[in-house]
Motif scaffolding. Structure first.
Motif, PDB file in Angstrom:
ATOM      1  N   PRO A 555      68.685  30.063 -21.511  1.00  0.00           N
ATOM      2  CA  PRO A 555      68.195  31.283 -22.162  1.00  0.00           C
ATOM      3  C   PRO A 555      67.160  32.012 -21.307  1.00  0.00           C
ATOM      4  N   ILE A 556      67.576  32.493 -20.152  1.00  0.00           N
ATOM      5  CA  ILE A 556      66.655  33.135 -19.220  1.00  0.00           C
ATOM      6  C   ILE A 556      66.495  34.610 -19.604  1.00  0.00           C
ATOM      7  N   ARG A 557      65.265  35.062 -19.700  1.00  0.00           N
ATOM      8  CA  ARG A 557      65.003  36.467 -20.018  1.00  0.00           C
ATOM      9  C   ARG A 557      64.975  37.306 -18.746  1.00  0.00           C
ATOM     10  N   ARG A 558      64.223  36.816 -17.745  1.00  0.00           N
ATOM     11  CA  ARG A 558      64.145  37.510 -16.448  1.00  0.00           C
ATOM     12  C   ARG A 558      64.422  36.522 -15.328  1.00  0.00           C
ATOM     13  N   VAL A 559      65.170  36.954 -14.329  1.00  0.00           N
ATOM     14  CA  VAL A 559      65.310  36.219 -13.072  1.00  0.00           C
ATOM     15  C   VAL A 559      64.450  36.929 -12.045  1.00  0.00           C
ATOM     16  N   ILE A 560      63.515  36.190 -11.447  1.00  0.00           N
ATOM     17  CA  ILE A 560      62.570  36.775 -10.503  1.00  0.00           C
ATOM     18  C   ILE A 560      62.739  36.067  -9.157  1.00  0.00           C
ATOM     19  N   PHE A 561      63.082  36.817  -8.152  1.00  0.00           N
ATOM     20  CA  PHE A 561      63.285  36.249  -6.817  1.00  0.00           C
ATOM     21  C   PHE A 561      61.937  36.094  -6.119  1.00  0.00           C
ATOM     22  N   SER A 562      61.654  34.878  -5.636  1.00  0.00           N
ATOM     23  CA  SER A 562      60.412  34.664  -4.893  1.00  0.00           C
ATOM     24  C   SER A 562      60.567  35.079  -3.437  1.00  0.00           C
ATOM     25  N   THR A 563      61.783  35.337  -3.016  1.00  0.00           N
ATOM     26  CA  THR A 563      62.089  35.824  -1.672  1.00  0.00           C
ATOM     27  C   THR A 563      63.471  36.449  -1.711  1.00  0.00           C
ATOM     28  N   LEU A 564      63.724  37.373  -0.811  1.00  0.00           N
ATOM     29  CA  LEU A 564      65.052  37.980  -0.691  1.00  0.00           C
ATOM     30  C   LEU A 564      65.743  37.502   0.583  1.00  0.00           C
ATOM     31  N   LYS A 565      65.289  36.357   1.099  1.00  0.00           N
ATOM     32  CA  LYS A 565      65.909  35.736   2.275  1.00  0.00           C
ATOM     33  C   LYS A 565      66.191  34.275   1.970  1.00  0.00           C
TER      34      LYS A 565
END
Length: 811
Positions: A555-565
């Motif tokens: 049940p994830i509300r937001r996916v937040i990338f800690s890096t784009l690499k």
């Protein structure tokens, strides 16, 4: 020493002076801080604090003692445990040595219930750490230490040490013999390949070999009648190639030249007859050219075309006889993450009388099995290292590599079909899609998979239907970076390495957040436990690698990338559109949230670039030829054709000769790891070629000395000795486990996966499966307990704080 002429600066310093202990000036700042926490502090409290200050130095001194004694099995952890038992501020060297010996004995005794198994476990761990085996002298010393730790008396210890030395010396001899044999086989196979390559000739030699004109030779090459052994791109030639031919293949074709000429004349007469209105002579042209094409490729024992014909990788679809005998219908179900692809296919599978669900991960195979059970259908399970039977059931959930190719079913599901493009596992999806013996095959995946699935269906002659699903809830990209302190309940923070996951978890724990973690080194059982913790709300934030991009209904509300690499095994590169969509699509799970948000952590990258990738149209894949790799039947056929028992030689010839790089339909999968394993075990006595091929397919981690360990197992197997499962030994209490100990347990767990994989294929050589499964379960439970304890890191010192508080109240 502290200067006694100066008055104490605070009560802690006063307590230290009053205790009358010898204290070095450099020790005083830390000691003052520790005593301050114990106020009011008597002499005993100061004494305890001074011991705490000095324990790090004592541990270093013990490590130095062990090194001088050659006890390479003594770890820093034992030295630290020994230092913790010392309660006198100025212990003698003998006291330090005695404490270290006691800690080492405890560890050796707890490594395994039996001395033999403990010796194997400790030595295997040392090989894993150093990459080399102990010397005979050190092995003997370790055997004596293990015997003493397990309470054997002097005579028993001597017998145990002698027996262990005998086994180890025999193993060393066998390993040396296997390595020498493997080197000799490699030399022979490389020599064979080089001789073959030197024998090749250019197109200019064809007239002399065949007794034809240059123009005829060119026509017959273009028609595919003369097999091309190799194509070499010429340097600085603008892409021109040199075509080379094997004389051994061409010489037998000289007898066919007259027939080819006759067939060409008949073909010319037919064309002239068509132009003049005469009835053409039927049969001559077609039969002559068909006969010529069939004869093309005949040659000597080691001829390239003969090897290619034996492997038949250029006719890979025909390799799956059961599937080719069926009339199959391929249903491609595509859509973004959270569009209900699996639900649609599982409903159809549950209604079928018999069926098969193929998943990319053991975790997802379990989920398929549970999903079928929820629909009232019991299914068996088959993964690389696990089998669960379901007597009477006609349904099976399995990992893709375990696809049964000879048992027809009504319906099959193949999930995550975009992995057809995966460099490491794409060939398994090719085999599953071409070979699954089902009348109706549901292929689930991202839209990028459609062109290659259609290409495979065309090669197999299968009917295709497409179903395109839409996401069940909106998904949008946030253009505002999210600070680490701005994470909220229901957020998933994505990193791309275990180290980064654990580092982010630690930062969040310091901020008082409850965190669950998911990364590749965790077993499916621990991943599910962590996912359940997040799902239930026990953890409000999930920190994970891209392992969440495949399965795990969360049940994830937001996916937040800690890096784009990410580092993809070869280079650190930018994430591509498909990866952003696959991972980001986990946000806004239908039934839990109205929509999902994809964002970037502050300082981690450009949110606009991430949004552009999320919204980008699906790009056509750069390569549409499916990857193929040999199986046991192909390995055996090629070995027979070239007359070798060398697995390295077979794989080298397959790489060089079996499937040309310009083949219009297929491309050869990466075989680097299989060849590395073959090089390591090719000389092991009493293992057949196909036994060695099975070892070459075992899932091992090269970065964890996996191939070296596999070679040792193979030598024991070939010698008729049982291969014991890896053991982790005594594990510390979860609340005291260090990050190093957690990582070591994860590595042992991974080695157990390889051991259990082999035990299903060589039951006699890997007999203690029950012990391996019990150790796996123990590690799963311990690792999950450690992760729970680490999430409570902020209150680990609660007992100490309570003790200090009570003292202050008493004061």
């Amino acid at each position: 020493m502290h200067d006694d002429t100066l008055p104490p600066a605070n009560p802690a310093e006063a307590a230290i002076l009053a205790a009358g202990l010898r204290v070095e000036q450099r020790e005083m700042p830390q000691l003052i801080r520790l005593v301050a926490r114990r106020l009011p502090a008597d002499a005993e409290a100061v004494r305890e604090a001074l011991c705490q200050v000095r324990r790090k130095g004592w541990a270093s001194a013990m490590v130095a003692m062990a090194n001088r004694a050659g006890e390479v099995w003594a770890r820093r952890a034992e030295a630290e445990a020994a230092a913790a038992t010392i309660d006198e501020p100025e212990p003698s060297e003998d006291r330090l040595r005695a404490a270290l010996d006691a800690a080492i004995r405890t560890r050796l005794r707890n490594a395994a219930p039996r001395p033999g198994a403990a010796l194997e476990a400790v030595e295997a761990e040392l090989v894993d750490v150093t990459g080399t085996a102990l010397s005979p002298e050190r092995h003997a010393a370790l055997a004596r230490a293990v015997a003493e730790a397990h309470g054997l008396d002097e005579s028993e210890s001597a017998r145990f040490s002698r027996a262990a030395a005998h086994v180890e010396e025999r193993r060393r001899q066998e390993l040396r013999a296997a390595e020498a044999n493997a080197r000799e086989k490699r030399r022979e196979e490389v020599k064979r390949l080089r001789e073959w390559e030197r024998s090749l000739v250019g197109i200019e030699a064809l007239p002399g070999l065949l007794g034809c004109t240059e123009r005829e030779a060119l026509r017959w090459v273009a028609a595919g009648l003369l097999p091309v052994a190799r194509k070499l791109r010429l340097p600085k030639s603008g892409g021109r190639e040199r075509w080379e031919f094997d004389p051994a293949e061409l010489k037998p074709l000289r007898a066919e030249v007259a027939g080819w000429r006759e067939a060409e004349r008949a073909q010319n007469d037919s064309r002239q007859g068509d132009r003049s209105g005469r009835a053409p002579q039927r049969g001559g042209t077609e039969q002559g050219l068909a006969r010529a094409a069939a004869l093309a490729g005949r040659g000597g024992k080691v001829a390239n075309a003969a090897v290619a014909r034996a492997a038949a990788l250029d006719r890979y679809a025909a390799h799956f006889a059961t599937a080719r005998a069926m009339i199959r219908r391929i249903v491609i179900v595509t859509g973004p993450t959270n569009s209900g692809k699996s639900h649609t296919a599982l409903d159809r599978l549950a209604r079928a009388e018999s069926g098969l669900a193929l998943a990319p991960l053991r975790l997802l195979a379990h989920e398929f099995r549970e999903a079928l059970a929820a629909r009232g259908v019991e299914a068996a399970l088959s993964t690389g290292e696990e089998r669960i039977l379901a007597p009477g059931s006609k349904h099976l959930a399995a990992t893709v590599e375990m696809c049964p190719f000879h048992t027809p079913v009504d319906v099959a599901i193949i999930d995550e079909a975009q992995l057809l493009h995966d460099r490491d596992r794409g060939a398994a999806w090719t085999a599953a899609l071409m070979g699954v013996p089902a009348r109706e095959v549901f292929v689930l995946g991202a839209p990028e998979c459609v062109p290659m699935v259609k290409r495979i269906a065309e090669l197999c002659g299968d009917e295709v239907e497409e179903i395109s699903l839409q996401r069940k809830g909106p998904l949008h990209a946030s253009t505002t970076p999210v600070p680490l302190g701005g994470l909220k309940e229901g957020d998933a923070l994505v990193a791309f390495s275990r180290r980064d996951v654990m580092g982010l978890r630690e930062e969040l724990v310091k901020r008082g957040r409850k965190v669950a973690v998911v990364y590749g080194a965790l077993s499916p059982e621990v991943r599910r436990a962590e996912a359940a913790r997040f799902r239930s709300g026990e953890a409000d934030i999930l920190v994970a690698t891209d392992a969440i991009g495949m399965g795990l209904n969360l049940p994830i509300r937001r996916v937040i990338f800690s890096t784009l690499k990410k580092f993809d095994g070869e280079e650190r590169r930018d994430l591509n559109s498909q990866e952003i969509k696959q991972i980001g699509g986990r946000a806004g799970r239908y039934g839990h949230h109205e929509g999902g948000v994809v964002a970037v952590l502050a300082g981690a990258g450009n949110p606009e670039a991430m949004r552009a990738l999320l919204d980008a149209p699906h790009a056509p894949p750069p390569e549409l030829r499916p990857q193929v790799q040999p199986d046991a039947d192909i390995i055996a056929a090629v070995a027979k054709e070239i007359g070798t028992d060398s697995l390295f030689g077979v794989l080298a010839r397959i790489q060089r000769a079996v499937l040309r790089k310009d083949d219009p339909n297929y491309r050869l999968a990466e075989l680097t790891q299989q060849m590395a394993i073959a090089s390591a075990i090719d000389g092991v006595a009493n293992l057949s070629l196909l036994d060695r091929w099975t070892y070459a397919m075992c899932p091992v981690d090269e970065r964890d000395n996996g191939i070296t360990r596999l070679a040792r197992w193979a030598v024991d197997h070939g010698a008729g000795r049982p291969v014991m499962p890896p053991l982790a030994g005594r594990l510390p209490a979860p609340e005291r486990a260090s990050g190093e100990e957690l990582q070591r347990a994860e590595k042992v767990h991974k080695r157990l996966v390889a051991w259990r994989w082999l035990s299903l294929r060589f039951e006699g050589a890997y007999p203690d499966r029950a012990e391996a499964e019990a150790e796996t379960a123990r590690l799963d439970a311990w690792i999950e307990d450690v992760l729970k304890q680490q999430r409570r890191g902020r209150v680990e010192n609660a007992p100490e704080k309570a003790r200090v508080s009570s003292r202050r109240k008493a004061a």
